[in-house]
Design an enzyme around this catalytic site. Structure first.
Site, PDB file in Angstrom:
ATOM      1  N   ASN B  44      66.709  66.832  51.663  1.00 45.34           N
ATOM      2  CA  ASN B  44      67.352  66.499  50.761  1.00 45.34           C
ATOM      3  C   ASN B  44      68.015  67.555  49.834  1.00 45.34           C
ATOM      4  OD1 ASN B  44      66.402  63.722  50.859  1.00 45.34           O
ATOM      5  ND2 ASN B  44      65.096  63.783  49.352  1.00 45.34           N
ATOM      6  N   ARG B 392      78.178  57.695  54.732  1.00 43.77           N
ATOM      7  CA  ARG B 392      78.246  59.046  55.142  1.00 43.77           C
ATOM      8  C   ARG B 392      77.465  59.424  56.309  1.00 43.77           C
ATOM      9  NH1 ARG B 392      73.570  61.224  51.081  1.00 43.77           N
ATOM     10  NH2 ARG B 392      72.628  59.233  50.803  1.00 43.77           N
ATOM     11  N   HIS B 422      80.348  48.449  49.232  1.00 42.22           N
ATOM     12  CA  HIS B 422      78.867  48.649  49.078  1.00 42.22           C
ATOM     13  C   HIS B 422      78.091  47.174  48.736  1.00 42.22           C
ATOM     14  CE1 HIS B 422      75.220  50.649  47.337  1.00 42.22           C
ATOM     15  NE2 HIS B 422      75.433  51.271  48.414  1.00 42.22           N
ATOM     16  N   ARG B 551      64.475  54.918  40.107  1.00 46.69           N
ATOM     17  CA  ARG B 551      63.778  55.803  40.976  1.00 46.69           C
ATOM     18  C   ARG B 551      64.527  57.093  40.925  1.00 46.69           C
ATOM     19  NH1 ARG B 551      66.655  57.051  45.818  1.00 46.69           N
ATOM     20  NH2 ARG B 551      66.730  54.665  46.271  1.00 46.69           N
ATOM     21  N   HIS B 579      64.823  50.371  46.268  1.00 47.05           N
ATOM     22  CA  HIS B 579      66.285  50.066  46.456  1.00 47.05           C
ATOM     23  C   HIS B 579      66.771  49.020  45.851  1.00 47.05           C
ATOM     24  CE1 HIS B 579      70.145  49.919  49.228  1.00 47.05           C
ATOM     25  NE2 HIS B 579      70.064  51.094  48.865  1.00 47.05           N
TER      26      HIS B 579
END
Lengths: 505, 669
Positions: B44, B392, B422, B551, B579
């Site tokens: 990350n 990405r 999206h 989150r 999510h």
């Protein structure tokens, strides 16, 4: 109306619209409704033609729309209609051909009067008590980007029908070089001219008690004025007009949260409607915000049904012929005889309802040319018929009526008209049938004195026996019948014979 | 309103990554999963430097020094990032060396033990040495181009009393680690470690005086860079053409080194002191992703995604049949995403289905969905696929399957240049008794069978007429037909989603001001938007009770007196990636609920096509509310209090909301 899915594409002045609807048990369900802005009108109204760039843009959009026809499998069930932006473009044939080659779509240009008629039917279905308003005297004002169509109805007839090239976008483009603080004066002068034309052509304006507005301009007006019902008041319109008439488009755009394009055309829109209200001395107008694609959809899917439409059209034609001092007694007699012939000889002529309407109109109009001059009156009748402008009668019908009128005399022959010689044989046959019946019907009142009251018709193997019930011996009618009945024989292959039966005997 | 305060986006994200790292010492997490969290933290961070830090550096280089909503200029942000990252790297090493390695050892798993090096000597000679090429550095041979995230040794050599310098790049073709079984132990050696220990076998004729291992991080290629840092780049877009490509944005060194070497590095790579991070430990943890052990107790307990009980009872009936009288909804991965695949399969095989439309953002290799769409098109159905190619790091993969779909006869649209698609939805049009019926699937997650096992998301299937109509419009919008539509049940970005959220919050404020109850619960991945933050502060001041389950990063600062006392912010980090976006507004007792693909971030509101979908079905609302309640009562969640996340008190018996849902999903739905 059949069950199924139907597609409408409307190529307008400022946008291309598509609607796909499903019909089940006469109920419409809109499946898709798409608006894609393309300023075709900007080209046509400013330069007179559609640029290649715009044609390409249109083709790209329509290619996508064509995929929708694939998706719903409705290539056999759609109409693609162009209005004034294409109709008035010098290169309209190129445009139609280009779009067809790129998209395979069959595109039609709709005639002004036909467009008006479809809109009229749409409004009729959308506005409550339309018939009542119509009877009481009504001005229908359709203001779109390209044109302002005005139709005045009182009782069963139209007092006035005309399309002015004064759509909101067209007006803006015409005067756009004038400083925006005084541009409204040009719009006012333009409306002044329209109102003067209206007054000249219709001296019964005082009969008008109501006004109904529609067209693409209404949506913008509603967006800005936010009326609570389907009525826009003169007061609201006038207040708006005062606040925007001298303003910069940018300021209008910000003030009312509308696009700059809309800000450009809002002033001519408000000017047009408020001038019409002022002329009629009305406190407001009702509006229909049904979209044109929606009206087209209902028209082509035959959801719109006008009661006794042929009768209404005939009334309009009669009213129109009155302007030319038409001999109505003669016209009605000829119409009566033609009706008898049509009804009794159905097995012989096999003509459609539409062809019957042409025959009816021709009966009414065949002698209007006398108004101009006795000599060659058929020719005068021809162009008077050709100039007819009645919503609901499309150009094809008018052409047929005019041609029938022209050939109702033996002097004029189809065979000697070059233009008609190249016409398809089916078209000539239709025309010949109409002329054959018209000539017989006309002959039966050749004296214009209604000597023959009525006729009986009997069909045998080798002749059509027409028994005329006459008040006295109709010498002129007998002679004319002889001269004019040859068309019938040539067209239907059976000889018409006239027998006279005096009413007194 | 100017008195409101906000968290900085980058620092808030670093806090999130820190919470990820802290999973490595969570007693409820199995050992190898703990280790994975260390690797996730590291990868990350790599991405964060490649994109976010790179973006900030671009701003600094372009002379842009405007402060963000947290009142920090790009330069200040970079300084604080550097401090925070250094501290996190220290913590990570401590966790890895002092907590995890001893625990692993007790399980007979060893990483880089000195004592068994002889066991990998052959590996060094046979597999590693042949691909190593030392490069001598001198005035003629300047330092060669070093790829992003590649490990490199810098070596100082001596021969005949003369000093030489060399670099040794560890080629990307080599595996990151080697595993051997020795004395019933699993022994892992990282390639970097093996090379280090055998460095003298590389430089045989030299005396190695000093050396260290370093790794460069470069800014990502522009398209990827732009996608994740559009907010940063917007302000300086004119500058971007002039910007040097593949700049070095970070240099990690595995040990303390002399200032001499630091200066050399600064000179070689055109960096600043702040860009250098001394790790005092491993510089590459990616080998952890390849570690595999057979003992099940080292991993999370396996689970089988469930089929909701009511659906099990009618499993043999067709979806179309079931949807006639019910909406189908569930939460992945607790419930089985394969239900959606089955629905698609049924649609593809159904002769009455005329057309299919779907958005694809990221999908997996060997995707059953792609296969089914191909089949549908080949069977003559009208298939439209809207693909977002800007997902990405996945571009190449996307292009490949997009071509497959095109070849099969699907109509493939690639979305917009300036708006990332999206939204996730699918539409099936079916002819039933001479009438077209539309079946809609709306989800908060991707059509990806693999991530469906890791990401928590809501799926919703319905034949509601208005939903179908509006989803058709959404497809028409995404496929470039038009952007002029009216939206009722569905709100979309960038058209009206932001305003809808503002209106919903305003409505709670209005009710509270009238003395009625005001309540908002929002479950999101991230919240970073000044307008929304301000509106929530305003709501808090008015007395609306607001619980946020966010989150990731969060610009809002909760629990500040006279500003955000009524706002709580929780963050749930677990085995699954939270999510789903679920929203709840009390609305004077009407209890309006929504699912959405949009986070409350500037990019989601303004730069993407996103959906907000209102749920009307009573059972579905009850279900979603229970998910929110379970989330809110999660004792293992972190809580943001002002600027700091409060650590939950955990022991072996702590049960988080994810574990609870795994155990009890069938009772909830």
């Amino acid at each position: 109306m059949k069950n199924g899915i139907f597609g409408i594409i409307n190529i307008g002045s400022s946008a291309i619209r598509m609607q796909i609807s499903e019909f089940k048990n006469s109920k419409e369900r809109i499946l898709e409704s798409i608006v894609t802005p393309v300023a075709l009108g900007l080209d046509t109204f400013e330069k007179g033609y559609i640029s290649l760039e715009k044609a390409k843009e249109t083709a790209q959009i329509l290619s996508k729309f064509a995929k929708k026809l694939d998706e719903y499998k409705i290539w056999g069930n759609y109409k693609a209609i162009c209005t004034s932006a294409v109709r008035d473009a010098q290169n309209k044939y190129f445009f139609i051909n280009y779009i067809n080659a790129k998209t395979q779509l069959d595109i039609e240009i709709i005639e002004e009067t036909h467009e008006m008629y479809i809109k009229y039917l749409g409004i009729m279905h959308d506005i409550k008590n339309f018939d009542k308003l119509s009877q009481e005297g009504l001005l229908l004002a359709y203001l779109s980007s390209g044109s302002l169509s005005l139709s005045i109805k009182a009782g069963d007839v139209d007092l006035f029908n005309s399309v002015f090239n004064s759509g909101s976008l067209r007006q803006y483009l015409l005067f756009k070089d004038i400083n925006s603080s005084i541009r409204f004066k040009a719009y006012e002068e333009q409306m002044g001219k329209i109102i003067s034309t209206l007054k000249q052509n219709c001296n019964e304006l005082s009969k008008i008690k109501h006004m109904v507005g529609c067209g693409s301009s209404i949506n913008l007006l509603v967006k800005v004025l936010k009326p609570k019902s389907n009525k826009i008041t003169y007061k609201a319109l006038n207040t708006l007009y005062k606040s925007i008439k001298s303003s910069e488009p940018q300021a209008i755009s910000q003030m009312y949260s509308i696009s700059l394009n809309d800000a450009n055309i809002i002033v001519p829109i408000v000017c047009s409607f408020s001038y019409l209200l002022k002329m009629l001395n009305l406190d407001g107008f009702l509006f229909s915000n049904a979209t044109f694609p929606n009206q087209l959809m209902n028209y082509y899917s035959k959801s719109f049904k006008e009661k006794s439409v042929n009768k209404k059209i005939l009334n309009q034609v009669v009213a129109y012929s009155k302007k030319y001092n038409n001999d109505l007694k003669h016209a009605k007699k000829v119409l009566h005889f033609a009706n008898r012939l049509y009804n009794q000889l159905k097995n012989i002529h096999s003509m459609s309802q539409k062809e019957k309407m042409i025959l009816d109109c021709a009966c009414v109009l065949h002698d209007v040319g006398y108004y101009i001059g006795v000599n060659n009156h058929h020719q005068h009748s021809y162009y008077i018929a050709k100039s007819i402008n009645i919503p609901g009668i499309d150009k094809e019908i008018i052409d047929y009526v005019a041609a029938s009128v022209l050939f109702h005399r033996n002097k004029a022959k189809i065979e000697s008209e070059d233009e008609l010689l190249s016409a398809p044989i089916e078209k000539i046959l239709v025309l010949k049938k109409i002329i054959a019946l018209l000539k017989i019907a006309d002959a039966l009142d050749a004296s214009h004195m209604q000597i023959i009251e009525d006729i009986d018709i009997e069909v045998s193997e080798n002749q059509v026996k027409i028994t005329a019930i006459a008040l006295k011996i109709p010498f002129l009618e007998e002679l004319t019948f002889k001269n004019k009945s040859t068309d019938f024989l040539e067209t239907f292959g059976i000889e018409p014979k006239l027998y006279i039966k005096l009413k007194h005997e | 309103m100017s008195n409101f305060i906000y968290n900085n986006r980058e620092l808030s994200w670093l806090d999130f990554n820190y919470r990820v790292l802290k999973q490595a010492i969570n007693p409820t997490v199995p050992l190898l999963e703990k280790l994975k969290f260390v690797a996730i933290h590291a990868s990350n961070l790599d991405e964060f430097f490649m994109v976010r830090v790179a973006g900030l550096k671009d701003q600094v280089d372009a002379g842009y020094d405007v402060a963000d909503i947290s009142m920090r200029t790009p330069k200040q942000q970079l300084e604080e990032i550097s401090t925070k990252v250094s501290s996190q790297v220290k913590t990570r090493n401590d966790i890895f060396e002092n907590h995890l390695k001893p625990q692993l050892k007790s399980k007979r798993i060893l990483i880089n033990p000195k004592e068994y090096l002889s066991q990998v000597e052959e590996i060094f000679y046979l597999e590693i040495l042949p691909v190593l090429t030392p490069v001598a550095l001198n005035n003629i041979n300047k330092i060669p181009f070093i790829q992003n995230l590649t490990s490199v040794f810098f070596v100082e050599l001596e021969k005949d009393s003369k000093l030489f310098y060399s670099i040794l790049i560890i080629p990307g073709v080599l595996p990151k680690s080697f595993k051997i079984k020795y004395k019933k132990q699993s022994v892992y050696y990282t390639t970097n470690y093996i090379v280090e220990k055998f460095l003298n076998k590389v430089y045989t004729n030299y005396n190695i005086k000093r050396y260290f291992l370093f790794r460069l991080t470069r800014n990502a290629d522009l398209p990827i860079h732009q996608e994740l840092s559009e907010d940063l780049l917007e302000a300086i877009e004119h500058y971007l053409d002039m910007r040097k490509k593949s700049n070095v944005v970070r240099l990690e060194i595995d040990r303390e080194v002399d200032k001499y070497f630091i200066d050399k590095m600064i000179e070689y790579f055109d960096i600043e002191q702040n860009d250098i991070y001394i790790t005092n430990g491993l510089i590459d943890f990616s080998f952890i992703f390849n570690m595999q052990e057979t003992k099940k107790s080292l991993y999370y307990e396996s689970f089988k995604p469930a089929v909701p009980l009511w659906l099990q009872k009618i499993e043999k009936r067709s979806f179309f049949e079931v949807l006639k009288s019910n909406d189908i909804f569930f939460i992945r991965p607790y419930h089985d995403f394969k239900l959606i695949i089955k629905f698609l399969e049924e649609a593809v095989l159904d002769k009455n289905v005329l057309s299919l439309k779907i958005t694809l953002y990221r999908t997996n290799d060997d995707s059953k969905i792609i296969e089914l769409l191909e089949k549908a098109a080949k069977n003559g159905k009208h298939v439209s696929v809207v693909i977002e190619l800007k997902a990405r790091f996945d571009e190449e993969k996307n292009v490949e399957w997009a071509k497959r779909l095109e070849n099969a006869g699907c109509i493939v649209t690639y979305g917009f240049l300036d708006l990332k698609i999206h939204a996730k939805c699918m539409l099936v049009v079916r002819k039933e008794a001479n009438k077209l019926v539309r079946y809609t699937h709306i989800s908060t997650g991707n059509y990806n069978e693999k991530t469906a096992l890791v990401y928590t998301d809501i799926d919703y299937l319905t034949k509601d007429e208005l939903t179908g109509q509006e989803i058709i419009n959404l497809f028409n919008y995404m496929m470039g037909y038009s952007d002029i539509f009216e939206w009722q049940r569905i709100k979309i970005s960038p058209k009206n989603l932001r305003d809808s959220i503002i209106n919903l919050i305003d409505n709670e404020i209005k009710n509270t001001k009238k003395g009625k109850k005001g309540r908002i619960i929002a479950k999101l991945n991230s919240l970073y938007d000044k307008q929304i933050s301000d509106k929530l502060y305003e709501a808090s001041l008015a007395g609306v009770k607001i619980d946020l389950i966010v989150r990731g990063l969060c610009s809002l600062v909760p629990k500040v007196k006279n500003m955000s006392e009524n706002i709580t912010v929780k963050s749930i980090i677990g085995r699954f990636l939270e999510h789903a976006r679920i929203l709840y507004f009390y609305d004077n007792g009407n209890e309006r609920m929504f699912i959405s693909t949009a986070d409350w971030m500037v990019r989601n509101f303004d730069k993407r096509i996103e959906i907000l979908y209102e749920i009307h079905n009573f059972k579905a609302k009850k279900f979603l509310k229970s998910i929110l309640n379970i989330n809110l009562s999660d004792k293992t969640a972190w809580e943001l209090v002002k600027y700091t996340y409060k650590k939950p008190h955990l022991d072996n018996t702590s049960i988080g909301s994810q574990e609870l849902l795994l155990k009890s999903i069938q009772k909830i739905l």
